[in-house]
Design a protein around this motif. Structure first.
Motif, short mmCIF file in Angstrom:
data_model
loop_
_atom_site.label_atom_id
_atom_site.label_comp_id
_atom_site.label_asym_id
_atom_site.label_seq_id
_atom_site.Cartn_x
_atom_site.Cartn_y
_atom_site.Cartn_z
N LYS A 15 18.30 42.32 46.56
CA LYS A 15 17.09 41.86 47.26
C LYS A 15 15.97 41.58 46.26
N PHE A 16 15.80 42.49 45.30
CA PHE A 16 14.76 42.29 44.30
C PHE A 16 15.00 41.00 43.52
N LEU A 17 16.23 40.81 43.03
CA LEU A 17 16.54 39.61 42.25
C LEU A 17 16.34 38.35 43.08
N HIS A 18 16.80 38.37 44.33
CA HIS A 18 16.67 37.22 45.24
C HIS A 18 15.20 36.84 45.39
N TRP A 19 14.36 37.81 45.74
CA TRP A 19 12.97 37.52 46.04
C TRP A 19 12.13 37.26 44.79
N ILE A 20 12.42 37.93 43.70
CA ILE A 20 11.63 37.68 42.48
C ILE A 20 11.95 36.29 41.92
N ILE A 55 8.12 31.60 31.98
CA ILE A 55 8.68 31.99 33.28
C ILE A 55 10.05 31.37 33.47
N GLY A 56 10.27 30.17 32.96
CA GLY A 56 11.59 29.55 33.01
C GLY A 56 12.64 30.40 32.31
N ILE A 57 12.26 30.98 31.17
CA ILE A 57 13.19 31.88 30.45
C ILE A 57 13.46 33.11 31.31
N CYS A 58 12.43 33.63 31.97
CA CYS A 58 12.62 34.78 32.86
C CYS A 58 13.60 34.45 33.98
N VAL A 59 13.46 33.27 34.57
CA VAL A 59 14.37 32.85 35.64
C VAL A 59 15.80 32.80 35.11
N LEU A 60 15.97 32.26 33.92
CA LEU A 60 17.30 32.16 33.33
C LEU A 60 17.91 33.55 33.13
N ILE A 61 17.14 34.47 32.62
CA ILE A 61 17.63 35.84 32.39
C ILE A 61 17.95 36.52 33.72
N LEU A 62 17.05 36.40 34.68
CA LEU A 62 17.28 37.02 36.00
C LEU A 62 18.48 36.40 36.71
N ALA A 63 18.66 35.09 36.56
CA ALA A 63 19.82 34.43 37.17
C ALA A 63 21.12 34.96 36.55
N ALA A 64 21.12 35.17 35.24
CA ALA A 64 22.32 35.71 34.59
C ALA A 64 22.60 37.13 35.10
N ILE A 65 21.56 37.93 35.25
CA ILE A 65 21.73 39.28 35.80
C ILE A 65 22.25 39.20 37.23
N LEU A 97 22.77 26.87 44.55
CA LEU A 97 21.56 27.60 44.16
C LEU A 97 21.75 28.31 42.82
N TYR A 98 22.91 28.92 42.63
CA TYR A 98 23.18 29.57 41.34
C TYR A 98 23.21 28.55 40.21
N ARG A 170 20.88 32.20 66.54
CA ARG A 170 22.13 32.96 66.63
C ARG A 170 21.90 34.44 66.88
N LYS A 171 20.71 34.91 66.50
CA LYS A 171 20.31 36.31 66.68
C LYS A 171 21.30 37.29 66.03
N ASP A 172 21.77 36.92 64.81
CA ASP A 172 22.63 37.82 64.07
C ASP A 172 21.81 38.45 62.94
N ASP A 173 22.45 39.16 62.04
CA ASP A 173 21.71 39.93 61.03
C ASP A 173 21.68 39.26 59.66
N VAL A 174 21.97 37.97 59.57
CA VAL A 174 22.00 37.30 58.28
C VAL A 174 20.66 37.44 57.55
N LEU A 175 19.56 37.20 58.21
CA LEU A 175 18.25 37.31 57.56
C LEU A 175 17.88 38.78 57.30
N LYS A 176 18.17 39.63 58.24
CA LYS A 176 17.80 41.05 58.11
C LYS A 176 18.48 41.69 56.90
N ARG A 177 19.66 41.21 56.54
CA ARG A 177 20.37 41.80 55.39
C ARG A 177 19.62 41.61 54.09
N MET A 178 18.77 40.58 54.01
CA MET A 178 18.06 40.29 52.77
C MET A 178 16.60 40.75 52.82
#
Length: 179
Positions: A15-20, A55-65, A97-98, A170-178
């Motif tokens: 969740k942290f990696l996704h949102w950051i 910040i682009g370098i940060c994105v690259l590092i975080l994407a690798a993680i 996206l990756y 759809r009222k499922d939990d796809v969004l709630k999971r993140m």
């Protein structure tokens, strides 16, 4: 909350990696478009550009993680109500996206290096100049960077729309999971 993912939901690291990464992409767009309103050859415009590169370098590092974390961990299962087309759309949207999380910063770095400009990481160090100046190749990477930026907007919009569709229609939990 667990650091690791489970079969039901994403863990705190995912969740942290996704949102950051999402927030850094938003910041990147702000920096680029805000910079366009500044007069050329000003200190402020240069600061926006240098921050954008760092910040682009940060994105690259975080994407690798994020990729590494995804490879070693489990992924929550998709809701059983998802159709095979929805599953395929989700899979390929995530793959794309990756890919753009790598193509955007790498093309930006190569664009700068081929243009003969160094790429600094918040002033702590510069990436090595591994290529010779070549404005033609730099221009190609510029075009890739710009086209990819529009592609990212479309992908993120589709990704967000799908999450909201799952939550409100759809009222499922796809969004709630993140969340």
């Amino acid at each position: 909350m667990s650091l690791e993912n489970t079969a039901e939901k994403f863990g705190s690291l995912t969740k942290f990696l996704h949102w950051i990464i999402f927030m850094l992409f938003l910041l990147q767009y702000f920096l680029v478009y805000r910079r366009e309103f500044l007069p050329n050859d000003t200190q402020e415009k240069m600061r926006y550009l240098l921050l954008h590169k760092s910040i682009g370098i940060c994105v690259l590092i975080l994407a690798a993680i994020m990729i590494y974390w995804r490879r070693i961990g489990v992924r929550p299962k998709n809701p059983s109500s998802m159709t095979s087309k929805e599953r395929m759309a989700a899979k390929y949207t995530h793959i794309l996206l990756y890919i753009v999380m790598f193509v955007m910063p790498i093309s930006g770095i190569l664009m700068s290096l081929y243009a003969g400009y160094s790429v600094s990481f918040f002033g702590f160090f510069n990436l090595p100049m591994l290529v010779s100046k070549n404005e033609t190749i730099g221009g190609v990477f510029y075009q890739i960077h710009v086209l990819c930026s529009y592609f990212v907007i479309a992908l993120v919009a589709f990704h967000a729309f799908a999450a909201l569709y799952h939550h409100y229609v759809r009222k499922d939990d796809v969004l709630k999971r993140m969340m």
